[in-house]
Design a protein around this motif. Structure first.
Motif, PDB file in Angstrom:
ATOM      1  N   MET B   1       0.943  -1.186   0.056  1.00  0.00           N
ATOM      2  CA  MET B   1       0.016  -0.046   0.067  1.00  0.00           C
ATOM      3  C   MET B   1       0.882   1.277  -0.012  1.00  0.00           C
ATOM      4  N   LYS B   2       0.363   2.149  -0.841  1.00  0.00           N
ATOM      5  CA  LYS B   2       1.155   3.418  -0.792  1.00  0.00           C
ATOM      6  C   LYS B   2       1.268   4.125   0.354  1.00  0.00           C
ATOM      7  N   ARG B   3       2.084   4.975   0.633  1.00  0.00           N
ATOM      8  CA  ARG B   3       2.359   5.821   2.085  1.00  0.00           C
ATOM      9  C   ARG B   3       1.201   6.872   1.845  1.00  0.00           C
ATOM     10  N   PHE B   4       0.666   7.298   3.106  1.00  0.00           N
ATOM     11  CA  PHE B   4      -0.477   8.124   3.114  1.00  0.00           C
ATOM     12  C   PHE B   4       0.023   9.683   2.303  1.00  0.00           C
ATOM     13  N   GLY B   5       1.383  10.232   2.753  1.00  0.00           N
ATOM     14  CA  GLY B   5       1.684  11.185   2.257  1.00  0.00           C
ATOM     15  C   GLY B   5       1.841  11.598   0.779  1.00  0.00           C
ATOM     16  N   SER B   6       2.419  10.311   0.284  1.00  0.00           N
ATOM     17  CA  SER B   6       2.756  10.382  -1.322  1.00  0.00           C
ATOM     18  C   SER B   6       1.487  10.037  -1.901  1.00  0.00           C
ATOM     19  N   TYR B   7       0.466   9.478  -1.249  1.00  0.00           N
ATOM     20  CA  TYR B   7      -0.670   9.148  -2.120  1.00  0.00           C
ATOM     21  C   TYR B   7      -1.784  10.386  -2.057  1.00  0.00           C
ATOM     22  N   ILE B   8      -1.680  11.250  -1.116  1.00  0.00           N
ATOM     23  CA  ILE B   8      -2.516  12.493  -0.920  1.00  0.00           C
ATOM     24  C   ILE B   8      -1.817  13.618  -1.804  1.00  0.00           C
ATOM     25  N   ARG B   9      -0.286  13.550  -2.250  1.00  0.00           N
ATOM     26  CA  ARG B   9       0.434  14.209  -3.014  1.00  0.00           C
ATOM     27  C   ARG B   9      -0.111  14.051  -4.451  1.00  0.00           C
ATOM     28  N   ASP B  10      -0.139  12.950  -4.697  1.00  0.00           N
ATOM     29  CA  ASP B  10      -0.457  12.325  -6.064  1.00  0.00           C
ATOM     30  C   ASP B  10      -1.663  13.028  -6.322  1.00  0.00           C
ATOM     31  N   LYS B  52      -9.807  14.314  12.269  1.00  0.00           N
ATOM     32  CA  LYS B  52     -10.565  15.356  11.467  1.00  0.00           C
ATOM     33  C   LYS B  52      -9.946  15.951  10.367  1.00  0.00           C
ATOM     34  N   LYS B  53      -8.723  16.221  10.456  1.00  0.00           N
ATOM     35  CA  LYS B  53      -8.035  16.926   9.408  1.00  0.00           C
ATOM     36  C   LYS B  53      -7.836  15.674   8.335  1.00  0.00           C
ATOM     37  N   ILE B  54      -7.913  14.547   8.231  1.00  0.00           N
ATOM     38  CA  ILE B  54      -7.871  13.567   7.341  1.00  0.00           C
ATOM     39  C   ILE B  54      -9.220  13.375   6.479  1.00  0.00           C
ATOM     40  N   LYS B  59     -12.483  15.288   2.052  1.00  0.00           N
ATOM     41  CA  LYS B  59     -13.554  16.045   1.210  1.00  0.00           C
ATOM     42  C   LYS B  59     -12.863  16.990   0.141  1.00  0.00           C
ATOM     43  N   VAL B  60     -11.628  17.494   0.514  1.00  0.00           N
ATOM     44  CA  VAL B  60     -11.184  18.613  -0.400  1.00  0.00           C
ATOM     45  C   VAL B  60     -10.489  17.821  -1.709  1.00  0.00           C
ATOM     46  N   LEU B  61      -9.868  16.580  -1.502  1.00  0.00           N
ATOM     47  CA  LEU B  61      -9.367  15.893  -2.551  1.00  0.00           C
ATOM     48  C   LEU B  61     -10.430  15.121  -3.200  1.00  0.00           C
ATOM     49  N   PRO B  65     -12.720   8.940   2.815  1.00  0.00           N
ATOM     50  CA  PRO B  65     -12.301   9.093   4.023  1.00  0.00           C
ATOM     51  C   PRO B  65     -11.831   8.029   4.673  1.00  0.00           C
ATOM     52  N   ASP B  66     -12.689   6.683   4.572  1.00  0.00           N
ATOM     53  CA  ASP B  66     -12.157   5.554   5.115  1.00  0.00           C
ATOM     54  C   ASP B  66     -10.959   4.945   4.412  1.00  0.00           C
ATOM     55  N   ILE B  67     -10.565   4.930   3.295  1.00  0.00           N
ATOM     56  CA  ILE B  67      -9.570   4.660   2.568  1.00  0.00           C
ATOM     57  C   ILE B  67      -8.209   5.519   3.174  1.00  0.00           C
ATOM     58  N   LEU B  68      -8.256   6.747   3.256  1.00  0.00           N
ATOM     59  CA  LEU B  68      -7.509   7.838   3.760  1.00  0.00           C
ATOM     60  C   LEU B  68      -7.113   7.464   5.223  1.00  0.00           C
ATOM     61  N   LEU B  69      -8.133   7.083   6.088  1.00  0.00           N
ATOM     62  CA  LEU B  69      -7.616   6.683   7.363  1.00  0.00           C
ATOM     63  C   LEU B  69      -7.043   5.357   7.383  1.00  0.00           C
ATOM     64  N   ALA B  70      -7.518   4.643   6.617  1.00  0.00           N
ATOM     65  CA  ALA B  70      -6.810   3.281   6.555  1.00  0.00           C
ATOM     66  C   ALA B  70      -5.518   3.220   6.380  1.00  0.00           C
ATOM     67  N   MET B  71      -4.972   4.268   5.238  1.00  0.00           N
ATOM     68  CA  MET B  71      -3.553   4.713   4.898  1.00  0.00           C
ATOM     69  C   MET B  71      -2.891   5.226   6.249  1.00  0.00           C
ATOM     70  N   ALA B  72      -3.402   6.029   6.712  1.00  0.00           N
ATOM     71  CA  ALA B  72      -2.814   6.575   7.939  1.00  0.00           C
ATOM     72  C   ALA B  72      -2.980   5.841   9.139  1.00  0.00           C
ATOM     73  N   GLY B  73      -3.423   4.637   9.031  1.00  0.00           N
ATOM     74  CA  GLY B  73      -3.496   3.625  10.088  1.00  0.00           C
ATOM     75  C   GLY B  73      -4.263   4.104  11.196  1.00  0.00           C
ATOM     76  N   LYS B  74      -5.390   4.689  10.938  1.00  0.00           N
ATOM     77  CA  LYS B  74      -6.317   5.040  11.966  1.00  0.00           C
ATOM     78  C   LYS B  74      -7.653   4.392  11.443  1.00  0.00           C
ATOM     79  N   VAL B  75      -8.483   4.254  12.463  1.00  0.00           N
ATOM     80  CA  VAL B  75      -9.951   3.870  12.460  1.00  0.00           C
ATOM     81  C   VAL B  75     -10.743   4.979  12.683  1.00  0.00           C
ATOM     82  N   SER B  76     -11.999   5.193  11.854  1.00  0.00           N
ATOM     83  CA  SER B  76     -12.749   6.398  12.177  1.00  0.00           C
ATOM     84  C   SER B  76     -13.633   6.165  13.752  1.00  0.00           C
ATOM     85  N   THR B  77     -13.824   7.455  14.128  1.00  0.00           N
ATOM     86  CA  THR B  77     -14.398   7.236  15.526  1.00  0.00           C
ATOM     87  C   THR B  77     -15.622   6.430  15.532  1.00  0.00           C
TER      88      THR B  77
END
Lengths: 348, 117
Positions: B1-10, B52-54, B59-61, B65-77
């Motif tokens: 899986m791609k890293r969170f940072g490089s994924y959102i930059r792409d 919250k920021k993820i 939303k902006v990109l 959100p679930d995919i970005l949270l998973a890439m960041a190693g987080k689970v939504s509240t």
């Protein structure tokens, strides 16, 4: 719970009973001629595709996602009938009775009343399965007939919703299913096991099926011979605390392609072509059950033809039927009725 | 899986090519962080931001959100609350579904939704 499987809604009530449930699909079919004649049941030409509505970007209509449910494509020339199949078809004795309400534009197709989330008996606003294998149209004609469900664009005054409420805000098809109370079902099973009422009044041979809106609603079309059967149980026998419902949003062919990238099913076969191929028409008649009366409120509704659709929209008839060889619009021929009422309880 | 940072930059750069409203500065502005911080996140120099920021980034990109949270190693509240109510059942369920194909998982979990109508 409602699942989508092979373009079919599978409604289950596992919290009530493992057999409690029904499967519903929407069959494409021919538009029967909208004239003074009553026609036999038209064939099934395959299931309309159904998709989860939340899977698609509806752009400026994304508010429709709040309704949930599924989305289905219809050409303006399409007509449909609803096909009800018990969850477990292992013999009538064990099928779990389900009551089903059907609405279009939040107008009940059985009673003509505005949609409400309960079952009502006077007048009856639901059908029961097993017992009612299909529903081809509105309970709007004379007794023993229905007015076919045909597609119509919203906003032109043709849909039942617009004719009865004066507004075109809802569209689509609404379904709500209620299981029988489990206590009643157990009593029913017990009585059947003693052979008291074992004789089946429902012979579910499948009706022929050929395998091959946003801004849409349903309007009443031509007249079809079909009874809507009276509920043989009492209102207290239904479990009104457990129900599942589904909103079916109708998209026209262009919207469907934009959304899903899939081609919708081809424009329907014509009655002309169907007749030329010598394919059968159908009748279903259950002499053991009483039919309910026509809904007074639906008696007032008119078909697009009666409302002058062809005069207002020159393309109306062209979209309706095309000659199989020339592609020109044609007026379908009537079917022979020589066999009418010849046989009861028979499929042909 | 791609890293969170490089994924959102792409994702951001792809959008920026199309409409020019997705520079680091503009996106940082929209999600309420400093451009320098977003730049560091995109280069995976700092760990992903808060949930919250993820969600705001998603939303902006226009990302899930679930995919970005998973890439960041987080689970939504909301998911965490669901699991915490019945941790044994859900842990067992997820482990059992681990090797199932997508269609089998969808068949189990996917229901036709009902909303306001």
């Amino acid at each position: 719970m409602i699942n989508l499987s092979h373009n079919q809604l599978e409604i289950r009530f596992p919290e009530v009973h493992k057999r409690a449930g029904v499967k519903i699909d929407f069959q494409r079919t021919l538009r029967v001629p909208d004239d003074s004649e009553t026609h036999y049941l038209p064939p099934g030409l395959g299931r309309f595709p159904l998709r989860h509505i939340e899977d698609f970007d509806l752009k400026n209509k994304s508010h429709l996602k709040k309704r949930g449910g599924v989305i289905m494509p219809m050409f303006q020339a399409d007509a449909l009938w609803l096909n009800f199949t018990p969850l477990y078809e292992q013999g009538f004795d064990e099928e779990y009775p389900i009551a089903i309400k059907i609405g279009t534009g939040k107008i009940c197709a059985i009673s003509g009343d505005k949609w409400n989330s309960s079952l009502n008996r006077d007048p009856q606003d639901y059908i029961t399965v097993p017992g009612q294998p299909w529903l081809d149209g509105y309970n709007a004609d004379q007794n023993g007939t229905v007015r076919q469900f045909v597609a119509a664009p919203l906003g032109k005054g043709y849909t039942v919703e617009e004719q009865l409420t004066g507004s075109a805000t809802v569209g689509g098809i609404q379904i709500q299913a209620f299981p029988m109370k489990v206590k009643t079902y157990r009593k029913l099973m017990k009585s059947r096991s003693f052979g008291a009422e074992v004789e089946a009044c429902y012979s579910a041979a499948p009706r022929l099926e050929h395998k091959e809106s946003f801004d849409m609603g349903l309007a009443p079309g031509g007249s079809i011979k079909q009874d809507i059967y009276e509920d043989e149980y009492s209102l207290e026998d239904w479990d009104l605390r457990n129900s599942h419902r589904c909103f079916v949003t109708l998209a026209n062919a262009t919207q469907w392609m934009d959304l899903t990238g899939e081609a919708p099913p081809l424009s329907p076969n014509t009655e002309y072509r169907y007749k030329q191929q010598g394919l059968p028409w159908f009748d279903y008649y259950d002499e053991d059950r009483d039919a309910i009366n026509t809904a007074v409120k639906l008696g007032k509704v008119k078909s697009p033809k009666e409302l002058g659709a062809a005069e207002k929209d020159p393309k109306w008839d062209e979209e309706l039927v095309h000659h199989p060889n020339t592609g020109n619009s044609i007026i379908p021929q009537f079917l022979s009725k020589e066999s009418k009422n010849k046989d009861k309880k028979k499929w042909w | 899986m791609k890293r969170f940072g490089s994924y959102i930059r792409d994702c951001r750069e792809k959008l920026n090519k199309e409409s020019k409203g997705y520079s680091v500065r503009k996106v940082a502005d929209k999600i309420g962080v400093e451009p320098a911080f977003l730049s560091k996140v995109e280069r995976d120099i700092v760990p992903p931001p808060s949930e919250k920021k993820i969600i705001a980034i998603a939303k902006v990109l226009k990302e899930d959100p679930d995919i970005l949270l998973a890439m960041a190693g987080k689970v939504s509240t909301d998911l965490l609350k669901i699991i915490q109510k019945r941790p044994v059942i859900f842990a067992d369920l997820i482990r059992k579904l681990k090797k199932e194909p997508d269609h089998a998982v969808l068949k189990i979990v996917r229901e036709v939704t009902d909303g306001d109508w």
